[in-house]
Design a protein around this motif. Structure first.
Motif, PDB file in Angstrom:
ATOM      1  N   LEU A 189       3.575   0.925   2.756  1.00  0.00           N
ATOM      2  CA  LEU A 189       3.685   2.140   1.956  1.00  0.00           C
ATOM      3  C   LEU A 189       5.162   2.487   1.789  1.00  0.00           C
ATOM      4  O   LEU A 189       5.981   2.182   2.667  1.00  0.00           O
ATOM      5  CB  LEU A 189       2.938   3.291   2.633  1.00  0.00           C
ATOM      6  N   LEU A 209      -3.665   4.966  -5.468  1.00  0.00           N
ATOM      7  CA  LEU A 209      -3.930   5.011  -4.034  1.00  0.00           C
ATOM      8  C   LEU A 209      -3.509   6.364  -3.488  1.00  0.00           C
ATOM      9  O   LEU A 209      -2.369   6.803  -3.693  1.00  0.00           O
ATOM     10  CB  LEU A 209      -3.151   3.900  -3.319  1.00  0.00           C
ATOM     11  N   LEU A 224      -1.095   1.051  -6.871  1.00  0.00           N
ATOM     12  CA  LEU A 224      -1.234  -0.234  -6.200  1.00  0.00           C
ATOM     13  C   LEU A 224      -1.403  -1.317  -7.260  1.00  0.00           C
ATOM     14  O   LEU A 224      -2.369  -1.300  -8.025  1.00  0.00           O
ATOM     15  CB  LEU A 224      -2.444  -0.221  -5.259  1.00  0.00           C
ATOM     16  N   VAL A 231       2.752  -1.627  -3.561  1.00  0.00           N
ATOM     17  CA  VAL A 231       2.667  -0.216  -3.933  1.00  0.00           C
ATOM     18  C   VAL A 231       3.893   0.162  -4.752  1.00  0.00           C
ATOM     19  O   VAL A 231       5.028  -0.175  -4.388  1.00  0.00           O
ATOM     20  CB  VAL A 231       2.570   0.670  -2.681  1.00  0.00           C
ATOM     21  N   GLY A 234       5.191   6.718  -6.431  1.00  0.00           N
ATOM     22  CA  GLY A 234       4.513   7.588  -5.479  1.00  0.00           C
ATOM     23  C   GLY A 234       5.214   8.912  -5.284  1.00  0.00           C
ATOM     24  O   GLY A 234       6.422   9.051  -5.453  1.00  0.00           O
TER      25      GLY A 234
END
Length: 283
Positions: A189, A209, A224, A231, A234
């Motif tokens: 992550l 995700l 993702l 990844v 975000g």
């Protein structure tokens, strides 16, 4: 983040008393219902209408049947796969008596809560209390992949497990010869945006995700890549605080899609521990 609706678990099922321990740990959505697993009950799940009305007749504690092994003591996550038409449940860790080490366990059940498969994950957890906390499933070219979220950073416990920015997801597939889920790779992550001390659940919705952190009282969401399993991007979002800025959602554990529309999710929480702030008591 803005709270839309909130209901105590005991009010969803008739006959359950307020003082009964319902330690919510995961939630999945299917056919108008939420299916909620508990980390202190291994042979039943809560089925609750998505309306979240209190005690409708269709809500129930549904038994899981068809066990060939003793059922586990509880679960840390649940995921419904639309492609496969099955639920996948994960046990954080258990002591594998064959090799005397702690491993996770994945149980799949059909829509009638009948066990389809029950197999260990070939991955050793040094700390049995810091194993798998979340589960999602993806199908690529006909092959089933189970994604497992580690609770601790670097999939370990202790001080290293609290080192933010080292969140990991185990990418596993089933090995027919050994009848186990085998780790194919580890998904990292983002260290800059998913920099949590712990990770309590995840939910894969297409390529989006979601990851929940209980200790941080936050949700992270990113993309993702379906081909590389990497990844991308975000951002994190904070659960609502009190007017004084105090954390009040202290035990968030499970996450899935919501019936309320786009950009909304449904979550479940564990019981509040005695050493937590008073503000946590109502959530």
């Amino acid at each position: 983040m803005i709270e839309k609706e909130e209901v105590p678990l005991y009010r969803l099922v008739s006959g359950v008393k307020k003082d009964e321990r319902l330690e919510g740990s995961g939630v999945a959505a299917y056919n108008g219902f939420y299916y909620i697993v508990l980390d202190n009950v291994g042979d039943q799940v809560i089925r609750a209408n998505m309306s979240l009305d209190e005690n409708p007749p269709e809500n129930a504690l549904v038994p899981i049947t068809g066990w060939k092994k003793p059922p586990p003591e509880g679960y840390e996550g649940i995921y419904y796969s639309n492609e496969l038409g099955m639920f996948f449940l994960v046990v954080e860790s258990f002591l594998d008596p064959v090799v005397n080490i702690s491993k996770a366990r994945v149980v799949s059940v059909d829509k009638q809560m009948q066990v389809v498969s029950d197999n260990v994950v070939e991955f050793e957890f040094k700390d049995p209390n810091k194993g798998v906390e979340g589960i999602s499933v993806a199908v690529r070219s006909g092959e089933i992949f189970v994604l497992l979220l580690c609770e601790g950073n670097l999939c370990v416990g202790g001080g290293d497990g609290k080192d933010p920015g080292n969140g990991r997801v185990l990418l596993t597939s089933y090995d027919d010869a050994f009848e186990k889920w085998v780790v194919r790779s580890t998904i990292a992550l983002p260290a800059d945006t998913a920099d949590f001390e712990d990770y309590s659940d995840m939910y894969l919705d297409g390529t989006t995700l979601y990851v929940v952190s209980q200790s941080e009282s936050k949700i992270w969401a990113g993309q993702l890549d379906p081909d590389t399993w990497e990844v991308q991007g975000g951002a994190k979002f904070r659960f609502p605080r009190t007017e004084a800025g105090v954390t009040q959602y202290c035990t968030m554990e499970g996450i899935t899609r919501s019936q309320l529309g786009k950009n909304t999710v449904t979550l479940v929480s564990d019981i509040v521990k005695s050493d937590m702030k008073k503000a946590c008591d109502e959530h």
